[in-house]
Design an enzyme around this catalytic site. Sequence first.
Site, PDB file in Angstrom:
ATOM      1  N   HIS A 101       0.834  -1.201   0.000  1.00  0.00           N
ATOM      2  CA  HIS A 101       0.000   0.000   0.000  1.00  0.00           C
ATOM      3  C   HIS A 101       0.873   1.257   0.000  1.00  0.00           C
ATOM      4  O   HIS A 101       0.585   2.235  -0.704  1.00  0.00           O
ATOM      5  CB  HIS A 101      -0.906  -0.018   1.235  1.00  0.00           C
TER       6      HIS A 101
ATOM      7  N   GLU B 162       2.136   1.870  -3.436  1.00  0.00           N
ATOM      8  CA  GLU B 162       1.090   2.482  -4.268  1.00  0.00           C
ATOM      9  C   GLU B 162       1.117   4.004  -4.130  1.00  0.00           C
ATOM     10  O   GLU B 162       1.057   4.747  -5.117  1.00  0.00           O
ATOM     11  CB  GLU B 162      -0.265   1.927  -3.858  1.00  0.00           C
ATOM     12  N   HIS B 163       1.231   4.498  -2.904  1.00  0.00           N
ATOM     13  CA  HIS B 163       1.307   5.947  -2.673  1.00  0.00           C
ATOM     14  C   HIS B 163       2.538   6.549  -3.349  1.00  0.00           C
ATOM     15  O   HIS B 163       2.473   7.633  -3.937  1.00  0.00           O
ATOM     16  CB  HIS B 163       1.384   6.226  -1.166  1.00  0.00           C
TER      17      HIS B 163
ATOM     18  N   GLU C 245       5.566  10.702   2.855  1.00  0.00           N
ATOM     19  CA  GLU C 245       4.361   9.965   2.486  1.00  0.00           C
ATOM     20  C   GLU C 245       3.952   8.953   3.542  1.00  0.00           C
ATOM     21  O   GLU C 245       2.803   8.514   3.587  1.00  0.00           O
ATOM     22  CB  GLU C 245       4.559   9.281   1.133  1.00  0.00           C
TER      23      GLU C 245
ATOM     24  N   GLU D  57      -4.386   7.764   6.600  1.00  0.00           N
ATOM     25  CA  GLU D  57      -5.422   6.900   6.015  1.00  0.00           C
ATOM     26  C   GLU D  57      -5.822   5.804   7.002  1.00  0.00           C
ATOM     27  O   GLU D  57      -7.008   5.499   7.166  1.00  0.00           O
ATOM     28  CB  GLU D  57      -4.896   6.289   4.712  1.00  0.00           C
TER      29      GLU D  57
END
Length: 358
Positions: free
Chosen positions: A68, A71-72, A142, A149
């Site tokens: 994940h 992905e960012h 990030e 999130e």
Amino acid sequence: MSDQGSVTVLADDVIKPDSDERLYRHITLPNRLRAMLISDPEADKAAACMDVHTGSLCDPPDLPGLAHFLEHMLFLGTEKFPSEGEYHDFLAQNGGAHNAYTALEDTVYYFDIVPEAFREALDRFAQFFCAPLFTEAATARELNAVDSEHSNNVQNDTWRLFQLSRSLAREGHPLAKFGTGNLATLRDAPAAAGRDVRAALVDFYAAHYSSNRMTLCVYGKESLDELQAWTAELFGPVPDRDLGEAEMLRANSAVPPFGPRAEGGALGTLVEAVPVMALRVLTVGWQVPPSRPHWRSKPLSYVSHVLGHESEGSLLHYLKAKGWADSLSAGESVGSDGWSLLGLSIELTEEGDACADK
């Protein structure tokens, strides 16, 4: 099947309704990346979507959330377009939008944009899969976005219950992992163990992102030949690392996640959870044989239709007559090549909540 230069055309159309005037072409590039091209001269937006067959189940055991996090990171600069905001800004300036998500077995990236800027956007998009930067500064920054999130998910009952169900899986089963990640799993624990998270990102990308694991869809006003030429030019450089099925995905399919109670498993277990919101929901889950081999006949869709029907004589009709339920839904919640999970969710009334054990 035909060979148009270096591109293999697998199908030059698809079965479609008579009212669908769009043109379709299924191709494979020399690097084995598969693509579906859709030509629609009437389109007011162009779009593209890439599926990479790797997801959160592939996270290293000591770095939950790494897929994940990666992905960012792909949005934050590439060798050809090094500015962190280049992709986002270009889309925003041309009436576009983008997003992505990391699922259990796949990671999906997509965008749309005005047709006039499509090729330039497609070039920026393709670079994610050719040469991302993973800069030190962006990596550190990030992590906070991933943690934010996760913090939002903590207050979301759907996410909470999904993670609760995953925690009931067999010890060591890939489904039991924590897929979102947060500062504890991606910064603090790795730092304490002397683990370089940026190096782990680069290694994960090399180990899991390969053109032969990717499937692309390109939708635009241009002709199929022009869309094919763009796709070959922009996505042809994506490296083919000749990757087979990920080890964790094979392990996920090999053994169903939930074992029988006689062996200490979770099958047949009642779990009660206190929600964040004012919810009264009863969910029943069944671990069943895999539905994927039966994708043409879709047996679980038939079962879900019967369970979720609302006509006289249906389960919901009976529960409503008792005053126990307001709504009901059913469907496959999670699937793999080796097993599927079928779920039935009932929104209860106060009286139904009191009678849930019946």
